[in-house]
Design an enzyme around this catalytic site. Sequence first.
Site, PDB file in Angstrom:
ATOM      1  N   MET A   1       0.839  -1.189   0.000  1.00 61.04           N
ATOM      2  CA  MET A   1       0.000   0.000   0.000  1.00 61.04           C
ATOM      3  C   MET A   1       0.874   1.239   0.000  1.00 61.04           C
ATOM      4  O   MET A   1       2.021   1.191   0.428  1.00 61.04           O
ATOM      5  CB  MET A   1      -0.909   0.014   1.235  1.00 61.04           C
ATOM      6  CG  MET A   1      -1.958   1.122   1.207  1.00 61.04           C
ATOM      7  SD  MET A   1      -2.637   1.493   2.826  1.00 61.04           S
ATOM      8  CE  MET A   1      -1.329   2.498   3.502  1.00 61.04           C
ATOM      9  N   CYS A   2       0.311   2.342  -0.455  1.00 61.18           N
ATOM     10  CA  CYS A   2       1.068   3.585  -0.386  1.00 61.18           C
ATOM     11  C   CYS A   2       0.136   4.781  -0.501  1.00 61.18           C
ATOM     12  O   CYS A   2      -1.064   4.646  -0.738  1.00 61.18           O
ATOM     13  CB  CYS A   2       2.143   3.635  -1.469  1.00 61.18           C
ATOM     14  SG  CYS A   2       1.531   3.454  -3.127  1.00 61.18           S
ATOM     15  N   GLY A   3       0.727   5.942  -0.300  1.00 62.77           N
ATOM     16  CA  GLY A   3       0.036   7.187  -0.563  1.00 62.77           C
ATOM     17  C   GLY A   3       0.513   7.710  -1.903  1.00 62.77           C
ATOM     18  O   GLY A   3       1.721   7.885  -2.107  1.00 62.77           O
TER      19      GLY A   3
END
Length: 595
Positions: A1-3
């Site tokens: 996951m990431c921003g």
Amino acid sequence: MCGIFCVLSRSPAHLERDRAVDEHLRRRGPDWSRDLTVTGRDPHYQCLFSAHVLHMRGLLTPQPLQDNAGNVLLWNGEVFEGLPVTPEENDTAVVSQALLSCSGPSDVLSVLSRVRGPWGFVYYQKAGDYLWFGRDFFGRRSLLWKFDGGVLTLTSVAAHDSGWREVPAVGVYRVDLKAPAEGGAVTFEVYPWAYAGKKVVSPRSETVLECVPGGCTAVMNPSGLVLTSPVCPLNMSVPKSLHDTEPQPDTHSSVKDLELLLASKEKSDEVSGLIEVLSEAVRRRVQTLDSPSNDHASVAVLFSGGLDSMILAALADRHIPAHQPIDLLNVAFKLQEPKKQKDSAKNPQKQKNKPTDSKAPIFSPFDVPDRLTGRAGVKELQDLNPERRWNFVEINVTQEELREMRQRRIGHLVHPLETVLDDSIGCAVWFAARGTGFITEEEGHRPFSSSAKVVLTGIGADEQLAGYSRHRVRFQTSGYEGLIQELAMELGRISTRNLGRDDRVIGDHGKEARFPYLDESVVSHLSSLAVWDKADLSLPRGVGEKLLLRLTARQLGLRQSAVLPKRAMQFGSRIAKMEDTREKASDKCSRLLTA
């Protein structure tokens, strides 16, 4: 996951990020941060790409990921099926490689249609000067957009500010960067989801026209290309003999009621079918992780002790090595002391003259309903597997801390949603996912903070199996036809009501929300069943709603949790009692508007 974050400008203006937005993005991805700028010459455009990565599996793959052809990928997602990903590989690299082989839009759509798992993405396709972006079919990953001053911004999370909207999860979008743009305006071509073999596009795609930022235009792609839906359509059949059975009295539900139903081979087979797909969905979400130390859990469950979370915990127990703990995150908001006890504290002499009742319960301000069912649930899980270390994390929140964190963090994360319900659930999920509280051991209470990167949540069970009280009302007024329409609406709007918000809230702790009940195989399985196989709302509360899931719980060895009536998180955690009780869930929340 990431921003993930992207800014598109058609002018040579300097591209900047809001500092508050950048802070929120960094918390989502603490393991890697990088920026990359791409500039087009004829016509002129600039794209700033920024990513903050939470490393989950395989090799740490920096983002933004630029391939040898100059394409750039921002990928906030997980590939659980569809594209082959070995344990040593990272899914971002796999998706990038698959997109590299694409020439026309149909190739891009083919790749995305094959992915099974949650995703939000931005992709710069250098050949042709195109910018693609969008969310998965259910919208399990957040993506917001805003157009201001000729600049289009896409981001996983924003700050409380006007102009932000959620990108509708109705398909994917493509911007032709070569197209002339009068006044810097941006036009999106929409490639909507459609069921396999059908040209009929989901009515959800029409909502995109209402959600585009001001100054932008959305048009259906002229080629008529679509993404293939990862799930099958909902079974709309109603029984031929509309046996609208008279509702049975709301008597006390017992485990024996479920055991009698399970004695039927037909019901037993239905339960086995659900256990098979749901167990596999949980396995995919708990085993694709880097191995943690034996002292720390890699997986946590948002845990109330209710039906949905108990089943997730029981199935996770099947697939996580026995020597690794599982964290059960249980949140409670401080109750007001009962009036009688307050009065006795003010009048100690009067209290002294009263006879004492040694059996009277001692008031505990955090013994909310979900705390009590949570404790009972842990005992059931310990009976199922006494060798497992079940960390029951009691997370206690005072009104002072709630107000402080809503102002500093949660209000920005919930935005652009703004109702009382969004406030209640957003705050409850944020504190629960943080995982900071205490656990009880033989020596007493010990401070504890969950280090699990994966948080399993039960969203999707009620929406598919008629778990809400409004489903019972609809059944009583409109029968099976009305109930089916209600369930179809529930799943169609789940991205806007729940999933974007919960992804932003949980991701703020550098943790990833995973939704086993919304696994594509689980949804397809449940959608294929007739509605009366999933729920029988002529039966009392605690049995009839989510009947198939209750039978599943009993088959897994669970007992009292299998017949607990549905209790919404805002009431079970008692956050709703902390604020103005005259508010309606759909009202705009003034506490969010001032955050």
